[in-house]
Write a protein that holds these residues in place. Structure first.
Motif: not given
Length: 191
Positions: A109-115, A121-129, A154-162
């Motif tokens: 479902t995630l892949i479909s929603q990205i497509d 991209s501003k709403d998701i972060r991927f992590y290895l390990g 905060t959402d801002e720290l996680l998704f919007d901060t360098e």
């Protein structure tokens, strides 16, 4: 020195941050911010949120061609696994971490929603390990003042901060002496 004792007032729990102390000798966790996704008597786990890798999402997952964002190094445990944090309230199977931030969910479902750009991209972060601690291990590290527990997830720290600013911003949010720690140079000899 008593000045460097953090005396964590907050206890670790799901949705809180672990901020590495300014001079933590472990290079895997230098200037690191970890979002705790679980903490109980069986152990703890979370993701380092401020360490980008050199890989892009599309290089790690062939199915995700629309995201050219960087994948983050979630921690030293099982770096051959891919995890994701997101702000999609409709993704089935996702685990709520705090407010509108979720971990995982149905990957197809995630892949479909990205497509179809339901997830951008501003709403998701991927992590290895991931970062993990066995029973009592994190509490022992807190007693050694290796980590500072922070409630500024905060959402801002996680998704919007360098990413390079997250460690400083999280410490600054705590005020007082923690704001001073946030300005410590990586190498004190360079002060």
């Amino acid at each position: 020195m008593e000045f460097f004792r953090y005396k964590n007032q907050l206890k670790p729990e799901k949705g809180r941050l672990l901020i590495s102390e300014p001079f933590l000798p472990d290079p895997n966790f230098e200037r690191t911010v970890v979002l705790l996704c679980e903490h109980n008597e069986e152990g703890s786990f979370g993701f380092v949120i401020n360490k980008p890798s050199i890989l892009k999402v599309s290089e790690v997952m062939e199915d995700i061609k629309k995201l050219e964002d960087i994948v983050y190094v979630g921690g030293p445990v099982q770096q051959d696994t891919l995890h994701f944090l997101h702000r999609n309230t409709s993704l089935e199977g996702a685990v709520k971490i705090w407010n509108e931030v979720y971990w995982g969910g149905d990957f197809e479902t995630l892949i479909s929603q990205i497509d179809i750009t339901v997830i951008q991209s501003k709403d998701i972060r991927f992590y290895l390990g991931y970062s993990g601690w066995g029973p009592g291990q994190l509490n022992a590290e807190l007693e050694e003042d290796s980590w500072i527990v922070c409630d500024y997830a905060t959402d801002e720290l996680l998704f919007d901060t360098e990413p390079s600013m997250m460690w400083k911003k999280a410490l600054d949010s705590m005020g007082g002496r923690f704001s001073i720690y946030s300005n410590y140079p990586v190498d004190p000899r360079m002060n």
